[in-house]
Structure formats: structure tokens, C-alpha cells
Motif scaffolding. Sequence first.
Motif, short mmCIF file in Angstrom:
data_model
loop_
_atom_site.label_atom_id
_atom_site.label_comp_id
_atom_site.label_asym_id
_atom_site.label_seq_id
_atom_site.Cartn_x
_atom_site.Cartn_y
_atom_site.Cartn_z
N GLY A 186 15.28 3.78 -26.92
CA GLY A 186 14.69 2.58 -26.33
C GLY A 186 13.23 2.41 -26.70
N GLN A 187 12.49 3.51 -26.76
CA GLN A 187 11.08 3.43 -27.15
C GLN A 187 10.93 3.02 -28.61
OE1 GLN A 187 10.20 7.44 -25.96
NE2 GLN A 187 9.04 6.79 -24.16
N ARG A 188 11.81 3.55 -29.48
CA ARG A 188 11.73 3.18 -30.91
C ARG A 188 12.03 1.70 -31.10
NH1 ARG A 188 13.91 8.45 -31.76
NH2 ARG A 188 16.04 7.62 -31.76
N ARG A 189 13.02 1.19 -30.39
CA ARG A 189 13.34 -0.23 -30.51
C ARG A 189 12.20 -1.10 -29.98
NH1 ARG A 189 19.60 0.13 -28.28
NH2 ARG A 189 20.53 0.97 -30.22
N GLY A 209 7.94 6.73 -19.90
CA GLY A 209 7.18 7.04 -21.12
C GLY A 209 6.42 5.87 -21.69
N LYS A 210 5.81 5.05 -20.82
CA LYS A 210 5.01 3.92 -21.31
C LYS A 210 3.87 4.39 -22.20
CE LYS A 210 4.05 2.37 -17.18
NZ LYS A 210 4.91 3.20 -16.33
N THR A 211 3.17 5.43 -21.74
CA THR A 211 1.98 5.85 -22.47
C THR A 211 2.35 6.54 -23.78
OG1 THR A 211 0.93 6.18 -20.32
CG2 THR A 211 -0.22 7.01 -22.23
N VAL A 212 3.49 7.19 -23.84
CA VAL A 212 3.97 7.75 -25.11
C VAL A 212 4.14 6.63 -26.13
CG1 VAL A 212 5.88 8.94 -26.26
CG2 VAL A 212 5.08 9.73 -24.03
N LEU A 213 4.76 5.55 -25.70
CA LEU A 213 4.94 4.39 -26.58
C LEU A 213 3.59 3.81 -26.98
CD1 LEU A 213 6.65 2.20 -27.96
CD2 LEU A 213 6.67 0.98 -25.78
N VAL A 214 2.66 3.70 -26.02
CA VAL A 214 1.34 3.16 -26.32
C VAL A 214 0.66 3.98 -27.42
CG1 VAL A 214 -1.00 2.89 -25.40
CG2 VAL A 214 0.94 2.02 -24.11
N GLY A 215 0.73 5.31 -27.33
CA GLY A 215 0.10 6.16 -28.33
C GLY A 215 0.63 5.89 -29.72
N HIS A 216 1.93 5.75 -29.86
CA HIS A 216 2.53 5.49 -31.18
C HIS A 216 2.23 4.07 -31.65
CE1 HIS A 216 4.89 9.18 -31.96
NE2 HIS A 216 4.87 9.30 -30.64
N ARG A 243 -2.95 10.37 -26.00
CA ARG A 243 -1.70 10.16 -26.74
C ARG A 243 -1.96 9.63 -28.14
NH1 ARG A 243 2.97 12.40 -24.46
NH2 ARG A 243 2.83 12.25 -22.19
N ALA A 244 -2.85 8.63 -28.26
CA ALA A 244 -3.13 8.05 -29.57
C ALA A 244 -3.79 9.08 -30.49
CB ALA A 244 -4.03 6.83 -29.41
N ALA A 245 -4.70 9.89 -29.95
CA ALA A 245 -5.36 10.91 -30.76
C ALA A 245 -4.37 11.96 -31.25
CB ALA A 245 -6.48 11.57 -29.95
N ARG A 246 -3.39 12.27 -30.41
CA ARG A 246 -2.38 13.25 -30.80
C ARG A 246 -1.55 12.74 -31.99
NH1 ARG A 246 1.21 14.80 -25.91
NH2 ARG A 246 -0.86 15.42 -25.17
N VAL A 247 -1.24 11.44 -31.98
CA VAL A 247 -0.46 10.87 -33.08
C VAL A 247 -1.32 10.72 -34.34
CG1 VAL A 247 0.93 8.91 -33.83
CG2 VAL A 247 1.03 9.65 -31.45
N LEU A 248 -2.56 10.27 -34.17
CA LEU A 248 -3.44 10.08 -35.32
C LEU A 248 -3.88 11.40 -35.94
CD1 LEU A 248 -5.64 7.16 -33.97
CD2 LEU A 248 -4.10 7.05 -35.93
#
Length: 688
Positions: A186-189, A209-216, A243-248
Motif C-alpha cells: 500500500g505504501q509503494r502504491r 507508517g505515514k512517516t515512513v512513506l514521507v521519508g521515501h 526518516r528522510a535522512a535515513r533514506v538519503l
Amino acid sequence: MTTVEGRNKAIPGEPGSEAELAELASILDGCMEAVEEEIDAVRQDLARRGLDDTVPAADGHLMRTSAPGFLYEFQLPRDPYDIRPEDGVWVRVEGAEALGFVTGFDRRSGLVRIALPDWLGRRPSHAELEFDPTWLLTALVMRLAEIKSAPDRFFPLTMLRLFGRSWPELHVATPNREPSAELNTGQRRALERVLGSDVHFVWGPPGTGKTVLVGHAVAELAEAGRVLVVATTNAAIDEAATRAARVLGRQAVGANRIIRVGAEFSRTGDPMLSLSAALQRRVDGGSGRVATVLEEVERRLGVNEPSVFRTQSARSAAWTAEHQPESVWARHGRLLSAARARDDEEATRTLERLAGELSKQAILALRGADVVLTTLARLASRDELAALRFDSLVIDEASTAPLPYLAMAACRASTRTVAVGDFQQLPAIVVSRGEAGQRWLSRDVFHEAGVVQEAAPGELPIPSERDGLCAMLVEQYRMAPPVRRLVSDFFYGGRLEDAPELHDRPTAPHPLALVDTSGLKPTVERSEGSRANAAHAEAVLALLGVATLRGVDDVAVVVPYRLQARRLWQLVRGRLGAAAPRQLEISTVHRFQGREKSVVIFDTVDGPPGRSWFLHEGHNPDFPRLLNVALSRTRDMLVLVGSVEGLRTTLPVDALLNRVVERMRTEGCVVDARAVSRDAGALFRARS
């Protein structure tokens, strides 16, 4: 890192058609009128809080901080001031004054901490504090007026799309990065829809997992242009930044690609992502000769850097502001104090000029960042932020953000807006009861954009599962399955599902429990415009005592009334003391939004002799959201303290709260409040 000159700098272009400009002006006029109403209402509230006159302060001293600016602590008289974090305050000392905001206040000791942009000396012994939170709202009005007067300097079409006045392009785009195992289907879609659309809404119920999605999403959008991330609270921005820093990746952090403005004054902020840290990295790299000048002044004054700062690591996010290494701003302030104390005019002039260079370097750091994260209040109040333009805007906690703030933010993004939130949680807190305030401040952007249709009290207004403008996240990772079923059925149309991980997580023996206070014949006390219930407080105290004996520490007590919260804290400190759960929090529901605990005790408080109007959706349209927050913050166990008989007397039988109580009575464990100490032990047995 791509240079500023080589990027799309989001340069404003044509403002739109005549009809669009007229619509823009109409919205901005309504927003400004609403904010002016709120300013008047807040000033009246200020009088009720005992802050309508200046407050004398003593024993002022400078605190250590890595923030750009200065952090002072003052001692206030032992009067019952109602001072809150983020309150705006003028600080006046002999010969100087500065406008700042409260970062912390201890009601028992009377100690208040205030962040200020200007130096007021190392130990200002006496000061006058003038609390006026309306300066932030005044700054917001100014920003809105700037947009109305010069729309060609902004992107009004972005705001019109976000507010549902212009239909956006809705498509699906493939992410550039490799699919992450961190994202569920669902998050990927939802991410694909976000990346392909001009405007998109993501509805994220609790624990999905709203913030997980926000980070990506932020990391993906940063590949195409500059990204502004905003939210109403520091906690939400801190989580999004992490979250964003972890992905970047760490390299992006070290290259100042991501900057979180305000992290220095937040309990959960990562100092490595702060503007102060970005400035320090620029200084360490030789920018503006700042480091060289500071060293020269230190030699001239014979002042060395304190050893306590040299021995502590800047890389640990766990350090509080007092334990972080000395920032370049603090070093500058320390030297300026020394120069003035010694009447060294040359050193003083050098450091005053250097302050301008430091501000310039901070602005250059912001202009060069791919991702800037800040609260909406700071975006309105800080000129260096308001001057920036972006390609994309990401709004976290979108349902709690007042529309005037969102109008201001959206007009600074040229291409894409993403609004992530949950309109079934609590909306913005609005003091004004005026028509404009209710229209433009109490209404959330999901309703404004037409994602959620208006509904009668008690009805469940939710978008269609096939809504093209809104993606819903349905897989939740927080609540035990029985709690999830309760919350999902009452507030999310039965759509929530448990993540696979929850099936393997140990469960409490009774995830749903009702402590029925009917046998106590509880009565409600009304005072200070609020309510308390002594019998319920005793029942809650007994529950906390049993929880401690069973080794349960991660507990929250949430209540609908501030008077009951205060009485409970007094009882816990006076009667339980060290025997209270170690991680106990007691809070009103409004202040608990965004938090979570292993065990949540929801005290309904209400009962005879008065009617429970505040807990009735027919009289309080926000009550379903309040109840949803109270029930959905728990991971393992939800305990509801209430009088089954009393609520049936003070509320209609089919009222939402009575239906929830009945569901817990039939599906959960029921404990008679008269025997809590004897029977509640079964609720807190060790997990199976």
C-alpha cells in the motif's frame, strides 16, 4: 551534491488567469480575516491565563545551546502562570530587548527557558517578560498579504490545486530508487501516485507508517528539485527529518543536502540535521573566513574554548542542548560577551560584523539544501525561510494544519504538493468562535479539497476506496488486533488490517478492558471551566499502583478535561511517588495526539449530575476525532474507565461513546472499580 546554480531554482512565473487571481484574492482575504479574529480571541485568552500583563523575572543566565541564537533561563514568581512551550515572549532588560519563544517551563519551580535571536548579556539579573503569542499570527498575516500584493513572486496555482479550486493532473510514476523492503504494498502504491501527480493526499490512520512513506517521498522528490517539508509540530518534523535522512544517507547529511530548521530547540531533534550543524560544516570548510576571524579574536582576548565542549561528541543525537559541543553561534556570543566586558572596541566591532557573516552563511546553507524541513510557524516568522522557493511541498500532519498556513506554504512550491495526514484525528486548536475563524481555521485541507464530503453528526465521512485524489494506507503496525478492530470499525469503515509482524508479537492477556465505575456512584465536579471526577481519579490511581507491581512501566493516562489531568498528577506525586510507573504520562487527549504507549488508560471523567455535552458528537462535532485519538494511541492494551450507568444517563443510549463502551463490555475484560486493587492484577499479567 548539485550546486544551487545548476538546479531548478523554482523561479516564479505567470501568476495565472484573471479568474484564478480573483479566487486567490478571495481565499487570502478569508484567511487573513480568520487570523485577525484569532488574534483578538487569543488576546482575550491571554488575560484568562494571567499573562495579560508583564511578568517580572530574576536570576537570568545564559544556557549552553548549539542553536543559532541564545537560550536563557529565568526565575519567575510562584504565581499560577499558564505558560506553554512555543509561547511568544518579549524579553526586556536594561538597555536591550528581544523577541523569542518559550522552550520549556517548570510550573513547580517557576523556571522558564526562552530562545532569543539577540544577545542580552551572560547574566541579566532582572527582566520583564511580555507574553504575546499573537506575533506569530501577525507574521502569518504579513506573509499572506505579500502573496496577495505580488502573486507573480509566488506560485498561487499550487495553492488553488491543493484547496480544490483547480483540478490537478493525477498519474502514476515509477520511483527512481530501488524498491525498499521498508515499504509495504500500500505504501509503494501511494508513493507511485504521489510522484506522478500535481497534488495528492495520503490518508494514514494510526500506526500505518505515514512517516515512513514521507521519508521515501521526500528522498524521491529531492532527485527532481528542492523540497520543503512542513508540519504543525516539532515532533512530526523531527521524525520526518530522521526518516528522510535515513533514506538519503549520511553522505547527504554531511553535504548539507538536508537541513531541519529548529532541531536545536526540540527534544527529539537530531543535532546533525540542524541548521546550526550545517552552518558549522560550512565554517569548518573555510566559508566566509569565520573560523579564522574567531581564532584571531580568541588570541587577542586570551580566551580559549572551554574544555568541557572539546571533549563531547557532536555526532550523538542523544545529547541535549546543554551537552552538545559549543556551536559557532555560542562561540561567537561567548567572545562578544568577553569583548564587551573588557571594553575592547575593536574586538567588539569585529564580532558584530561577523554576526552578519554568520547570518549570510546560514542563508547560503538553506539555499543550497535539497530538502528543508521546518514547522509552519517558523516558515511564517523567519525571513530567511519565507524568502525561499521550492519545487515540491510535503505536508505532514496535514489534517491539523490551519488553512492560512497551508496557503502560505503552498504558494512557495512550483510543481507538486503532497498532503499526508488523518482527518479522523484531532484538527487544529482554534480559540476564535467567529464565522471566519470557523470557516478558515477549524476546517482541514481534506475537507477543503473535497476529499472528504460533509456529513451529519454521527455519520462516518470517508473517501471511496477508489478515490483518485487520495490514497489510503490500511496496513497498521501499532495496535493489538482487538484494539485495531475496535478503532477500525468505529472510525475507518472496517478497512484497517494488521501487518504480518503483529501476528507474531506477544499479546497482553486482555487487550481491551473496561473499568466500570457505576458502583462508586461517581459525580462530576465543575471548576475553572473544566471538569474533574474524584472517584475516577481514585480508580485510575489504583490501576497505576497495580501496573507498577506487575512491572508495567510504559503507561499513559489520557483524559478529556485539563482539570482531571492536573488532579491526577497531584495524586500520583503525593500518593504514589516513586511507586508510579516509570514512564507514566498524564495528559489531555489534545496534548497526547501523535504519541503512543504500551498501555493507555482513557478516563471518560463525565457522569451525573450534568450532561456530557462535550462527549456527545451531536453537540461537539470534534468528539469522534477526540475519542479516536484516545483509543488509537495504544500498542498492547486499552483500558477505559467509565460509568456504564452514568454515561447512559448523561448521553443518549446510541451516542458514540456509549456504543464504544458497550463494545468493550461485550468483547473485553470488565473490572468493577470497587475492587480494582483486588481484580485488576489479571489485566497486567506478564505477556503470554
